[in-house]
Design a protein around this motif. Structure first.
Motif, mmCIF file in Angstrom:
data_model
loop_
_atom_site.group_PDB
_atom_site.id
_atom_site.type_symbol
_atom_site.label_atom_id
_atom_site.label_comp_id
_atom_site.label_asym_id
_atom_site.label_seq_id
_atom_site.Cartn_x
_atom_site.Cartn_y
_atom_site.Cartn_z
ATOM 1 N N GLU A 20 41.085 29.765 64.917
ATOM 2 C CA GLU A 20 40.582 30.040 63.561
ATOM 3 C C GLU A 20 39.406 31.008 63.606
ATOM 4 O OE1 GLU A 20 39.829 26.485 61.264
ATOM 5 O OE2 GLU A 20 41.693 25.593 61.981
ATOM 6 N N GLN A 21 38.512 30.850 64.566
ATOM 7 C CA GLN A 21 37.391 31.763 64.701
ATOM 8 C C GLN A 21 37.894 33.172 65.018
ATOM 9 O OE1 GLN A 21 34.206 30.550 67.353
ATOM 10 N NE2 GLN A 21 33.341 32.604 67.396
ATOM 11 N N GLN A 23 40.730 34.508 64.107
ATOM 12 C CA GLN A 23 41.263 35.074 62.863
ATOM 13 C C GLN A 23 40.131 35.528 61.948
ATOM 14 O OE1 GLN A 23 43.728 31.884 61.459
ATOM 15 N NE2 GLN A 23 45.491 32.550 62.647
ATOM 16 N N GLN A 24 39.145 34.698 61.795
ATOM 17 C CA GLN A 24 38.010 35.004 60.913
ATOM 18 C C GLN A 24 37.262 36.256 61.375
ATOM 19 O OE1 GLN A 24 36.688 32.511 58.513
ATOM 20 N NE2 GLN A 24 34.945 33.716 57.898
ATOM 21 N N GLU A 25 37.058 36.344 62.666
ATOM 22 C CA GLU A 25 36.225 37.397 63.244
ATOM 23 C C GLU A 25 36.961 38.721 63.442
ATOM 24 O OE1 GLU A 25 34.128 37.481 67.448
ATOM 25 O OE2 GLU A 25 33.804 35.527 66.488
ATOM 26 N N GLU A 29 42.080 41.607 56.380
ATOM 27 C CA GLU A 29 42.635 40.798 55.284
ATOM 28 C C GLU A 29 44.104 41.113 55.007
ATOM 29 O OE1 GLU A 29 41.538 38.100 53.523
ATOM 30 O OE2 GLU A 29 39.948 38.125 55.019
ATOM 31 N N MET A 50 45.777 37.328 55.112
ATOM 32 C CA MET A 50 45.030 36.317 55.866
ATOM 33 C C MET A 50 45.146 34.914 55.300
ATOM 34 S SD MET A 50 44.146 37.350 58.671
ATOM 35 C CE MET A 50 43.432 35.785 59.091
ATOM 36 N N ASP A 51 45.290 34.757 53.999
ATOM 37 C CA ASP A 51 45.470 33.400 53.465
ATOM 38 C C ASP A 51 46.733 32.774 54.038
ATOM 39 O OD1 ASP A 51 43.126 33.538 52.002
ATOM 40 O OD2 ASP A 51 44.127 34.068 50.123
ATOM 41 N N ARG A 54 46.274 32.086 57.846
ATOM 42 C CA ARG A 54 45.444 30.886 58.054
ATOM 43 C C ARG A 54 46.252 29.607 57.792
ATOM 44 N NH1 ARG A 54 41.752 34.122 55.112
ATOM 45 N NH2 ARG A 54 40.202 35.034 56.499
ATOM 46 N N LYS A 112 39.975 46.122 63.237
ATOM 47 C CA LYS A 112 40.495 44.785 62.943
ATOM 48 C C LYS A 112 41.957 44.683 63.369
ATOM 49 C CE LYS A 112 36.950 42.991 60.712
ATOM 50 N NZ LYS A 112 36.275 41.782 61.125
#
Length: 123
Positions: A20-21, A23-25, A29, A50-51, A54, A112
């Motif tokens: 999860e980190q 993906q976030q970092e 999007e 990204m929604d 996730r 990204k």
């Protein structure tokens, strides 16, 4: 970050189980996630944005009962693309214990990850 730095950071986070980190970092999007053709009904499929990615990750991790082992290779980088070999030996709620190996391919744009695609046996 350039592609090599992103690849190294993804490997570092995946080796620590911090998906999860990662993906976030590291993900944009507008990223897409592509699975193999021929998956059985109910399997986690492709995701766009990204929604959705996730949610796919959340469903995958909630299905894991126990991780018995795994590995993440060093990345191979070529331009805006990189690949990593990953393996996991886990017990899943819906499949029991199942070791799996895959090649993961990523594309980087504007610092990204915008594309991930997984290659593994489906039979």
């Amino acid at each position: 970050m350039d592609t090599k730095q992103i690849a190294d950071r993804l490997v570092e986070l995946c080796r620590e189980g911090k998906y999860e980190q990662a993906q976030q970092e590291l993900y944009g999007e507008d990223a897409v996630s592509i699975e193999m053709d021929g998956l059985p009904p109910g399997a986690l499929g492709n995701a766009s944005g990204m929604d959705a990615i996730r949610e796919k990750g959340r469903r995958w991790s909630e299905n894991i009962v126990e991780v018995h082992g795994g590995s993440v290779s060093d990345p191979i980088v070529a331009g805006d693309w990189f690949s990593v070999a990953m393996a996991i030996d886990a017990t899943y709620k819906d499949m029991g214990r199942m070791p799996m190996e895959e090649i993961c391919v990523y594309r980087v744009r504007d610092g990204k990850i915008v594309h991930e695609q997984f290659f593994y046996p489906t039979s």
